[in-house]
Design a protein around this motif. Structure first.
Motif, PDB file in Angstrom:
ATOM      1  N   ALA A  78       0.900  -1.063  -0.269  1.00  0.00           N
ATOM      2  CA  ALA A  78      -0.357  -0.030  -0.218  1.00  0.00           C
ATOM      3  C   ALA A  78       1.079   1.808   0.128  1.00  0.00           C
ATOM      4  N   VAL A  79       1.941   1.530   0.680  1.00  0.00           N
ATOM      5  CA  VAL A  79       2.332   2.457   0.871  1.00  0.00           C
ATOM      6  C   VAL A  79       3.072   2.077  -0.616  1.00  0.00           C
ATOM      7  N   LEU A  80       3.766   1.727  -1.943  1.00  0.00           N
ATOM      8  CA  LEU A  80       3.805   1.524  -2.333  1.00  0.00           C
ATOM      9  C   LEU A  80       2.838   2.088  -3.771  1.00  0.00           C
ATOM     10  N   THR A  81       2.257   1.679  -3.745  1.00  0.00           N
ATOM     11  CA  THR A  81       1.343   2.221  -4.937  1.00  0.00           C
ATOM     12  C   THR A  81       1.177   3.662  -4.312  1.00  0.00           C
ATOM     13  N   VAL A  82       0.489   4.148  -2.660  1.00  0.00           N
ATOM     14  CA  VAL A  82       0.458   5.275  -3.005  1.00  0.00           C
ATOM     15  C   VAL A  82       1.852   5.770  -3.535  1.00  0.00           C
ATOM     16  N   LYS A  83       3.103   5.917  -2.785  1.00  0.00           N
ATOM     17  CA  LYS A  83       4.082   6.662  -3.604  1.00  0.00           C
ATOM     18  C   LYS A  83       4.520   6.092  -4.886  1.00  0.00           C
ATOM     19  N   ALA A  84       3.884   5.360  -5.719  1.00  0.00           N
ATOM     20  CA  ALA A  84       3.947   6.065  -6.996  1.00  0.00           C
ATOM     21  C   ALA A  84       3.375   6.747  -7.469  1.00  0.00           C
ATOM     22  N   MET A  85       1.745   6.785  -6.915  1.00  0.00           N
ATOM     23  CA  MET A  85       0.681   7.938  -7.312  1.00  0.00           C
ATOM     24  C   MET A  85       1.053   8.876  -7.194  1.00  0.00           C
ATOM     25  N   LEU A  86       2.026   9.408  -5.763  1.00  0.00           N
ATOM     26  CA  LEU A  86       2.821  10.756  -5.394  1.00  0.00           C
ATOM     27  C   LEU A  86       3.747  10.602  -6.483  1.00  0.00           C
ATOM     28  N   ALA A  87       4.462   9.832  -7.229  1.00  0.00           N
ATOM     29  CA  ALA A  87       5.299  10.452  -7.907  1.00  0.00           C
ATOM     30  C   ALA A  87       4.783  10.477  -9.144  1.00  0.00           C
ATOM     31  N   ASP A  88       3.333   9.870  -9.659  1.00  0.00           N
ATOM     32  CA  ASP A  88       2.713  10.461 -10.782  1.00  0.00           C
ATOM     33  C   ASP A  88       2.638  11.607 -10.780  1.00  0.00           C
ATOM     34  N   GLY A  89       2.159  11.979 -10.142  1.00  0.00           N
ATOM     35  CA  GLY A  89       1.107  13.618 -10.144  1.00  0.00           C
ATOM     36  C   GLY A  89       0.196  13.912 -10.338  1.00  0.00           C
ATOM     37  N   ASP A  90      -0.606  13.140 -11.179  1.00  0.00           N
ATOM     38  CA  ASP A  90      -1.827  13.737 -11.098  1.00  0.00           C
ATOM     39  C   ASP A  90      -2.864  12.633 -11.371  1.00  0.00           C
ATOM     40  N   GLU A  91      -2.558  11.781 -10.254  1.00  0.00           N
ATOM     41  CA  GLU A  91      -3.284  10.957  -9.817  1.00  0.00           C
ATOM     42  C   GLU A  91      -4.357  11.308  -8.706  1.00  0.00           C
ATOM     43  N   LEU A  92      -3.082  12.152  -7.811  1.00  0.00           N
ATOM     44  CA  LEU A  92      -4.188  12.545  -6.375  1.00  0.00           C
ATOM     45  C   LEU A  92      -3.899  14.186  -6.494  1.00  0.00           C
ATOM     46  N   PRO A  93      -4.715  14.615  -5.934  1.00  0.00           N
ATOM     47  CA  PRO A  93      -5.479  16.550  -5.489  1.00  0.00           C
ATOM     48  C   PRO A  93      -3.690  16.656  -4.439  1.00  0.00           C
ATOM     49  N   ASP A  94      -3.724  17.875  -5.155  1.00  0.00           N
ATOM     50  CA  ASP A  94      -2.616  18.644  -5.170  1.00  0.00           C
ATOM     51  C   ASP A  94      -2.801  18.424  -2.909  1.00  0.00           C
ATOM     52  N   GLY A  95      -1.697  18.503  -2.668  1.00  0.00           N
ATOM     53  CA  GLY A  95      -1.872  18.988  -1.137  1.00  0.00           C
ATOM     54  C   GLY A  95      -1.685  17.636  -0.325  1.00  0.00           C
ATOM     55  N   THR A  96      -1.476  16.127  -1.715  1.00  0.00           N
ATOM     56  CA  THR A  96      -1.896  15.024  -0.735  1.00  0.00           C
ATOM     57  C   THR A  96      -0.475  14.762  -0.436  1.00  0.00           C
ATOM     58  N   ARG A  97      -0.933  13.812   1.172  1.00  0.00           N
ATOM     59  CA  ARG A  97       0.772  13.823   2.152  1.00  0.00           C
ATOM     60  C   ARG A  97       0.647  12.051   2.102  1.00  0.00           C
ATOM     61  N   LEU A  98       1.661  11.158   2.227  1.00  0.00           N
ATOM     62  CA  LEU A  98       1.949   9.996   2.677  1.00  0.00           C
ATOM     63  C   LEU A  98       2.288  10.176   3.855  1.00  0.00           C
ATOM     64  N   VAL A  99       1.276   9.408   5.535  1.00  0.00           N
ATOM     65  CA  VAL A  99       1.626   9.776   6.858  1.00  0.00           C
ATOM     66  C   VAL A  99       2.305   8.975   6.564  1.00  0.00           C
ATOM     67  N   ASP A 100       3.841   8.191   7.832  1.00  0.00           N
ATOM     68  CA  ASP A 100       3.885   7.479   7.847  1.00  0.00           C
ATOM     69  C   ASP A 100       3.917   7.506   9.769  1.00  0.00           C
ATOM     70  N   ALA A 101       2.301   6.332   9.733  1.00  0.00           N
ATOM     71  CA  ALA A 101       1.988   6.374  11.041  1.00  0.00           C
ATOM     72  C   ALA A 101       1.418   5.426  11.442  1.00  0.00           C
ATOM     73  N   PRO A 102       1.483   4.452  12.412  1.00  0.00           N
ATOM     74  CA  PRO A 102       0.361   3.366  12.487  1.00  0.00           C
ATOM     75  C   PRO A 102      -0.501   3.462  12.295  1.00  0.00           C
ATOM     76  N   PHE A 103      -1.229   1.995  11.384  1.00  0.00           N
ATOM     77  CA  PHE A 103      -2.972   2.330  10.974  1.00  0.00           C
ATOM     78  C   PHE A 103      -3.736   3.174  11.770  1.00  0.00           C
ATOM     79  N   VAL A 104      -4.390   2.150  12.696  1.00  0.00           N
ATOM     80  CA  VAL A 104      -5.268   2.655  13.863  1.00  0.00           C
ATOM     81  C   VAL A 104      -4.694   3.328  14.530  1.00  0.00           C
ATOM     82  N   GLU A 105      -3.852   3.368  15.409  1.00  0.00           N
ATOM     83  CA  GLU A 105      -3.580   4.762  16.417  1.00  0.00           C
ATOM     84  C   GLU A 105      -3.814   6.156  15.408  1.00  0.00           C
ATOM     85  N   GLY A 106      -3.239   5.956  14.151  1.00  0.00           N
ATOM     86  CA  GLY A 106      -2.477   6.870  13.625  1.00  0.00           C
ATOM     87  C   GLY A 106      -3.979   7.597  12.559  1.00  0.00           C
ATOM     88  N   ALA A 107      -4.617   7.145  12.661  1.00  0.00           N
ATOM     89  CA  ALA A 107      -5.669   7.250  11.970  1.00  0.00           C
ATOM     90  C   ALA A 107      -6.782   7.823  13.254  1.00  0.00           C
TER      91      ALA A 107
END
Length: 136
Positions: A78-107
């Motif tokens: 899932a990390v790799l998928t989101v990183k690839a989408m961010l690198a592509d630059g046009d799949e996600l809205p401007d200001g989208t950020r992958l957050v390094d956090a534990p999934f449940v507690e971080g959410a």
């Protein structure tokens, strides 16, 4: 603080059920999310286990209110998928950020902070601090 705009939260899991349950938990523990847009992007379009750039893009677009989008993920691909989408630059809205956090507690921390009016930096910091939560 982001004024009357709130940071959107996308929860990406390999399982649609897990993503939805964590979204429900985060909303519930934050007092209902107070207007924070939270979207689950779990599994594949056909209902299987995995991640889908299509579902992630749809979720990010749905929660984008102009204050940024924080994306939290469960496992490595899932990390790799989101990183690839961010690198592509046009799949996600401007200001989208992958957050390094534990999934449940971080959410939970992300939704609580966004509902209090925190900006994207504050949401990311709060979610990341969840790594320090001690359970014993």
């Amino acid at each position: 603080m982001s004024g009357d705009k709130t940071v959107g939260i996308v929860l990406v899991s390999h399982s649609a059920a897990v993503a939805s349950a964590v979204a429900e938990l985060a909303r519930g523990l934050s007092g209902g999310g107070s207007g924070v847009a939270v979207a689950a992007a779990g599994g594949t379009p056909d209902g299987g286990l995995g991640t889908s750039s299509e579902l992630i893009a749809e979720a990010a677009a749905a929660v984008d209110g102009g204050a940024g989008v924080a994306v939290l993920v469960d496992l490595g691909s899932a990390v790799l998928t989101v990183k690839a989408m961010l690198a592509d630059g046009d799949e996600l809205p401007d200001g989208t950020r992958l957050v390094d956090a534990p999934f449940v507690e971080g959410a939970v921390a992300a939704v609580v902070t966004a509902s209090a009016g925190g900006d994207l930096d504050a949401v990311e910091a709060a979610a990341g601090e969840a790594y320090d939560y001690r359970k014993a």
